[in-house]
Design an enzyme around this catalytic site. Sequence first.
Site, short mmCIF file in Angstrom:
data_model
loop_
_atom_site.label_atom_id
_atom_site.label_comp_id
_atom_site.label_asym_id
_atom_site.label_seq_id
_atom_site.Cartn_x
_atom_site.Cartn_y
_atom_site.Cartn_z
N GLU A 244 36.12 -13.58 25.30
CA GLU A 244 35.73 -14.17 24.01
C GLU A 244 34.58 -13.37 23.37
O GLU A 244 34.63 -13.03 22.19
CB GLU A 244 35.32 -15.63 24.22
N ARG A 270 24.92 -4.85 -12.01
CA ARG A 270 23.83 -5.72 -12.48
C ARG A 270 22.66 -4.88 -12.98
O ARG A 270 22.16 -4.02 -12.25
CB ARG A 270 23.38 -6.61 -11.32
N GLN A 281 14.58 1.29 -5.40
CA GLN A 281 14.61 1.69 -3.99
C GLN A 281 14.74 0.49 -3.05
O GLN A 281 15.43 0.55 -2.04
CB GLN A 281 13.33 2.48 -3.68
#
Length: 381
Positions: A244, A270, A281
């Site tokens: 798992e 945007r 930055q």
Amino acid sequence: MDFALTEEQRLLAQTVETFATRELNQDLTERDAAGTFPAQAWRKCAGIGLTGLTVPEEYGGAGADAVTTMAAMEALGYGCRDNGLIFSLNAHLWAGTMPIVRYGTEQQRQHYLPQCCDGSLILAHAATEPGAGSDALSLTTTATRKGEGWLLNGSKTFVTNAPVAGALVVFAATDPAAKFAGLSAFLVDANTPGLRVGRPIGTMGLRTAPIAEVFFEDCPVSPEGLLGAPGAGMALFNSTMQTERALILASAVGTLRRNLERCIDHARARRQYGRPIGAFQAVAHRLVEMKLRLETARLLLYRLGWLLDHGQPAELDVCLVKLHISEAFVQSGLDAITIHGGYGYTAEYEVERDLRDAIGSRLYSGTSDIQRNIAASLLGL
Ligand SMILES: Cc1cc2nc3c(=O)[nH]c(=O)nc-3n(C[C@H](O)[C@H](O)[C@H](O)COP(=O)(O)OP(=O)(O)OC[C@H]3O[C@@H](n4cnc5c(N)ncnc54)[C@H](O)[C@@H]3O)c2cc1C
């Protein structure tokens, strides 16, 4: 070590990605809010073989090796935005079908596995108890002898898929005095008298994966219900956890990839202060960190796949994969919201859901602390 996927693996990944993008995302915001298990999407996953990905072909599965499985699950995580559905699938596959593949009798395999593969039977794994979480093997559910079979008494919690499962892999003490050596595993049909599934537990994320408590009151299990040998519960649990932890976050690598692409698009589109926000930055560096997390997660994952497929020891690598990808999933989820600003905080943008879903990954299948503990002990500490 060759990291390139074969043509067949690439084709499978492409097929899964296209399928998942097109078929598994309908009404997701509403389903997430309501906490509804997507039964129809489950059947669609079964239709393309995902519910039996690692089950041998003779029982109706795809018999995929580790790298092929990782490639398919990464593609699923990229295309399917419903992490809850993927989580249900993970619980069914790694902690449900694989113990039957590895430890089941021929009769158990023939009975359960074809139904698991065709999607008509969903499995759950019931180990955790209210008093036994990280310390799962300190469980107190008992299986006492009754004639040829057993009677189960006790309760389990956080059982993923319990409300929709047809059968459960249940861990109980058959010989409490023998402690770890007295634990055994059972395959119990969900409609057995004396087995009761509690109400679904409301969760922060993965809300489309139904999770519940399970109660056993003199619940009879026939001799055919024993999974593995009596007393083999610990070995079965540990091997299930290894599988798992190795595979459960392969899909998260796909989610990390999708989110990075989405965040780069947003940072380009945007504009603030007359420039795309990606020109700042602070935003650009955040995206680079997300890219770095994605690439390290992928490398660790597929390296582990290679080790497993080549029969190499990989205990430490399993811990590192679980630990690193879950932490990357959470941190990149936070970064994605930050990059989207206030919009990232809204349900409509669907970025906040990935973070809610990601947080569970630091908890289930052994918390990040537990992975660090195991890794430290494997380093000889
Ligand atoms: C979404 C989800 C799905 C799950 N699905 C299943 C399922 O299908 N089947 C199932 O059986 N279980 C399931 N679980 C349970 C899961 O395995 C446990 O939640 C997990 O093992 C942690 O146990 P706990 O919640 O009791 O926390 P605890 O063990 O109480 O831990 C609490 C805190 O203490 C820390 N801690 C505990 N022990 C140590 C230690 N030795 N060293 C350092 N720190 C420690 C932990 O890291 C954690 O931060 C699921 C859990 C979640 C969240």
